[in-house]
Motif scaffolding. Structure first.
Motif, short mmCIF file in Angstrom:
data_model
loop_
_atom_site.label_atom_id
_atom_site.label_comp_id
_atom_site.label_asym_id
_atom_site.label_seq_id
_atom_site.Cartn_x
_atom_site.Cartn_y
_atom_site.Cartn_z
N ARG A 33 21.82 -48.36 23.40
CA ARG A 33 22.92 -48.80 24.26
C ARG A 33 23.43 -50.12 23.71
O ARG A 33 22.65 -51.03 23.45
CB ARG A 33 22.44 -48.96 25.70
N LYS B 216 15.05 -47.17 30.56
CA LYS B 216 15.96 -47.49 31.66
C LYS B 216 16.27 -48.98 31.68
O LYS B 216 15.40 -49.82 31.43
CB LYS B 216 15.32 -47.07 32.98
N ASN C 213 22.21 -34.64 32.46
CA ASN C 213 22.39 -35.75 33.40
C ASN C 213 22.24 -37.11 32.71
O ASN C 213 21.75 -38.08 33.30
CB ASN C 213 21.38 -35.65 34.55
N GLY D 41 21.34 -48.01 31.36
CA GLY D 41 21.18 -46.68 31.92
C GLY D 41 20.48 -46.79 33.26
O GLY D 41 19.57 -47.60 33.43
N ASP D 42 20.88 -45.99 34.23
CA ASP D 42 20.36 -46.14 35.59
C ASP D 42 19.65 -44.89 36.11
O ASP D 42 19.46 -44.73 37.31
CB ASP D 42 21.50 -46.52 36.55
N ARG D 43 19.24 -43.99 35.23
CA ARG D 43 18.58 -42.77 35.67
C ARG D 43 17.24 -42.57 34.96
O ARG D 43 16.88 -41.47 34.57
CB ARG D 43 19.49 -41.56 35.42
N GLN E 164 16.24 -42.23 29.01
CA GLN E 164 17.26 -41.28 28.59
C GLN E 164 17.06 -40.92 27.13
O GLN E 164 16.73 -41.78 26.30
CB GLN E 164 18.66 -41.89 28.77
N SER F 209 22.85 -40.73 31.46
CA SER F 209 23.58 -41.88 32.00
C SER F 209 24.30 -42.60 30.86
O SER F 209 23.71 -43.44 30.17
CB SER F 209 22.60 -42.83 32.70
N SER G 131 26.80 -44.72 30.90
CA SER G 131 27.15 -46.12 31.20
C SER G 131 28.30 -46.59 30.32
O SER G 131 29.25 -45.86 30.09
CB SER G 131 25.91 -47.01 31.06
#
Length: 302
Positions: A273, A94, A133, A282-284, A287, A135, A137
């Protein structure tokens, strides 16, 4: 006694004549057959199918990865990859992206190179699934791609300036509020500096959906010729039918006459990323992206 001497003289002459005769060559001794077998063996070594049908495990280092891929690997980032449910799982932490100054600049995912026999053309195919789900981004690099010559990665375009290579990879990208899979290409005559010349050739992207990505490449024949080739295709039905995302038949991958800087000897495997700024975080939580059915073989279009 005289008759006995004549008998032995005849016997010695017969032995001498037989020893002077050339032995008959058997069919399996012919060189063309031997060469043919050698060529078949060499061709098999350039074709590979990677199976993740092994017990769940962490891929802790290059040695573990080399056993899995059955090829030499360089640059493996430890701690991000594992085999889970017969798929290769790569996890990105994250709030980590390529230029996050609060962490190691490469502490954001996985990147490595896989050695393959040198050729002027390859076809590479793999399945990819983003977790539920996910993220997405701002975007990032995903999966396998081609290293041309010395290769280009991480915005270091030295190989382009010095005519020593290029690269052909896949990214996920944010455009007008939607996410897509797109080609990410460094080549000799590129317009932009960041590999995004063909980023508008795109394929809609969703979480939990299986995408089969097929890439083809063929090097330009000389440093001056613009006869190189590239193609990116995607299937959503397990490879039964493919849709062409991008194709170009007049690309100059490298401006160098030396095959060392024009041919393909390595593949990229990268999943992180990418980009400049926190919009790529990423904000969840952590990932993951899953890979399966990786395979490659020689490709020749000309």
């Amino acid at each position: 006694m005289k008759n006995l001497k004549i008998y032995w003289l005849i016997m010695l002459e017969s032995i001498f004549l037989i020893s002077c005769q050339k032995p008959e060559i058997q069919p399996e001794q012919f060189l063309p057959e031997t060469n043919l077998n050698a060529k078949i063996v060499r061709a098999q070594r350039t074709t590979n199918n990677v199976s993740f049908d092994v017990p769940d495990q962490q891929i802790l280092d290059e040695n573990n990865a080399e056993v899995l891929f059955r090829n030499q690997i360089s640059g493996w980032d430890n701690g991000f990859a594992s085999v889970q449910s017969k798929k290769l799982k790569v996890t990105m932490p994250k709030n980590h992206h390529l230029s996050n100054t609060n962490s190691d600049p490469f502490d954001d995912g996985l990147r490595c190179r896989i050695n393959v026999p040198e050729r002027d053309g390859y076809e590479l195919q793999f399945d990819v699934i983003f977790q539920s789900n996910f993220s997405f981004s701002g975007g990032g690099k995903v999966g396998f791609g081609f290293v041309v010559g010395k290769g280009v990665s991480g915005l270091d375009t030295t190989a382009i300036r010095e005519m020593q290579g290029g690269s052909f990879r896949v990214v996920w990208d944010l455009q007008n509020g939607n996410h897509y899979l797109c080609p990410y290409v460094y080549y000799q005559d590129m317009v932009n500096e960041n590999g995004r010349d063909f980023i508008n050739h795109r394929f809609p992207l969703e979480a939990r959906k299986r995408y089969t990505i097929r890439l083809r490449i063929e090097s330009n024949t000389t440093g001056d010729n613009t006869d190189g080739y590239a193609k990116m295709e995607i299937s959503t039905n397990y490879g039964n039918t493919f849709q062409t995302v991008w194709e170009k038949s007049d690309i100059r991958w490298s401006g160098n006459d030396d095959p060392f800087f024009r041919h393909i000897r390595q593949f990229y495997f990268q999943n992180f990323r990418g980009g400049r700024g926190t919009q790529y975080d990423g904000d969840r939580g952590d990932q993951s992206v899953y890979f399966d059915h990786v395979k490659w073989k020689p490709f020749r279009r000309r």
